[in-house]
Design an enzyme around this catalytic site. Structure first.
Site, PDB file in Angstrom:
ATOM      1  CB  CYS A   1      -0.952   0.006   1.190  1.00 55.55           C
ATOM      2  SG  CYS A   1      -0.135  -0.095   2.789  1.00 55.55           S
TER       3      CYS A   1
ATOM      4  CB  VAL B   1      -1.942  -2.477  10.097  1.00 53.45           C
ATOM      5  CG1 VAL B   1      -0.797  -3.418   9.766  1.00 53.45           C
ATOM      6  CG2 VAL B   1      -1.688  -1.100   9.497  1.00 53.45           C
ATOM      7  N   GLY B   2      -3.907  -5.371   9.439  1.00 51.96           N
ATOM      8  CA  GLY B   2      -4.288  -6.682   9.971  1.00 51.96           C
ATOM      9  C   GLY B   2      -3.081  -7.529  10.332  1.00 51.96           C
ATOM     10  N   PRO B   3      -3.339  -8.733  10.851  1.00 54.11           N
ATOM     11  CG  PRO B   3      -4.380 -10.752  11.365  1.00 54.11           C
ATOM     12  CD  PRO B   3      -4.670  -9.312  11.122  1.00 54.11           C
ATOM     13  N   GLY B   4      -1.806 -10.184   8.963  1.00 52.65           N
ATOM     14  CA  GLY B   4      -0.939 -10.569   7.840  1.00 52.65           C
ATOM     15  C   GLY B   4       0.098  -9.501   7.550  1.00 52.65           C
ATOM     16  CB  THR B   5      -0.214  -5.824   7.017  1.00 49.42           C
ATOM     17  OG1 THR B   5      -1.207  -6.027   6.018  1.00 49.42           O
ATOM     18  CG2 THR B   5       0.699  -4.686   6.597  1.00 49.42           C
ATOM     19  NE  ARG B   6      -1.475  -5.057  13.510  1.00 52.79           N
ATOM     20  CZ  ARG B   6      -1.300  -3.894  14.118  1.00 52.79           C
ATOM     21  NH1 ARG B   6      -0.189  -3.648  14.770  1.00 52.79           N
ATOM     22  NH2 ARG B   6      -2.237  -2.964  14.076  1.00 52.79           N
TER      23      ARG B   6
ATOM     24  CG  ASN C   1       3.820 -10.333   5.204  1.00 53.59           C
ATOM     25  OD1 ASN C   1       2.992 -10.482   4.313  1.00 53.59           O
ATOM     26  ND2 ASN C   1       4.328 -11.357   5.853  1.00 53.59           N
TER      27      ASN C   1
ATOM     28  CG  ASN D   1      -3.972   1.741   4.999  1.00 50.90           C
ATOM     29  OD1 ASN D   1      -4.764   2.600   5.375  1.00 50.90           O
ATOM     30  ND2 ASN D   1      -3.748   0.630   5.679  1.00 50.90           N
TER      31      ASN D   1
END
Length: 303
Positions: free
Chosen positions: A130, A162-167, A169, A272
């Site tokens: 994003c 910001v979800g768990p996947g982005t965190r 990564n 984002n």
């Protein structure tokens, strides 16, 4: 009008926002949503919208790909699982639009290089991040006028978006974005910083872009180029706005942007999500138009 059938993998913030965008598309039809948690809100929303769903990951989708005519899949999971997802679906002739920072395929930032992907027969394209989608157009706007020795971007996003996947990564996010600032933005060296702000009420996405030009900046041409690029981005993300700049200080050019979302899933502060999902939808629509016109044929990639 014929539509190209799509699957979405990952029913989190990005996948759910993307679903809303695809439902409005004239050439794309979302038919499957793939998750791993049977109780996830995203899977429930997809079911309510009439999509088929599975909580068994990509393996739960594979047996249905041919029967349901799925030709394009969007991966909004995590960089760690994307390569495997892509391999399995490419083997069935499904093209992947990668919304994770895995970056195993070439980068696509629509206002900068979408047209370059025409006719290349790529089975996997990566949407950077994003932060990349919001800032790389500005770096490119400067580098199209004159050489950029260094480009640095700072993306500030609300914690709630910001979800768990982005965190999981974050490191991949910074590496992939910095790489695309160079490869797509045209900077000789790139750097990316992400700030996740826990403020309540949540803050709108803000992006700061700094470029160091090799020679003294041509202020008029750079300013015109930036405004032209903003208009290009606004064609698919209307809430993309210049807050301040370009500010010139010696050879440094700074641009301060704000991105407001459409509020399809999370409220409008989560620009984002929009800049990522709208770019992915725009990219897939170009390939779908080619498929419908018969100028693109997807071929299975042996696993």
């Amino acid at each position: 009008m014929k539509k190209i059938k799509c699957a979405l993998i990952g029913p989190g913030n990005i996948g759910t926002d993307l679903l809303a965008k695809l439902q409005r598309s004239p050439v794309l039809e979302p038919v499957w949503m793939v998750g791993i948690d049977p109780g996830s809100d995203g899977l429930k929303r997809a079911r309510d919208a009439g999509l088929k769903t599975t909580a068994e990951g990509v393996d739960g989708l594979l047996p249905h790909v041919k029967a349901d005519g799925v030709q394009i899949a969007f991966d909004a999971t995590s960089a760690y699982v994307h390569a495997e997802n892509s391999r399995k679906l490419n083997a069935l002739g499904v093209m992947m639009i990668d919304l994770t920072p895995a970056a195993i395929g070439p980068f696509c930032v629509p206002p900068v290089n979408l047209k370059q992907h025409l006719g290349r027969r790529e089975m996997n394209v990566n949407m950077v991040t994003c932060g990349g989608q919001a800032t790389i157009p500005m770096v490119a706007a400067v580098s199209q006028v004159q050489a950029v020795a260094y480009g640095e971007i700072v993306a500030t996003v609300s914690s709630r978006s910001v979800g768990p996947g982005t965190r999981k990564n974050i490191d991949e996010f910074t590496r992939t974005t910095a790489g695309a600032v160079e490869k797509v933005g045209g900077a000789k060296k790139g750097k990316a910083i992400i700030i996740i702000n826990p403020a309540e009420p949540p803050l709108i996405m803000r992006d700061t872009v700094h470029c160091l030009t090799v020679d003294e900046p041509d202020r008029d041409r750079i300013t015109a180029s930036i405004h032209q690029m903003i208009r290009e981005v606004q064609k698919y993300v209307p809430g993309y706005k210049l807050v301040n700049g370009p500010v010139f200080d010696g050879k440094r050019v700074s641009v301060f942007m704000e991105v407001e979302g459409l509020g399809d899933y999370l409220p409008k502060y989560a620009g984002n999500l929009d800049i990522m999902t709208a770019a992915a939808a725009r990219t897939a629509e170009m390939f779908a138009e080619e498929l419908i016109a018969g100028t693109l044929k997807l071929e299975a990639v042996p696993a």
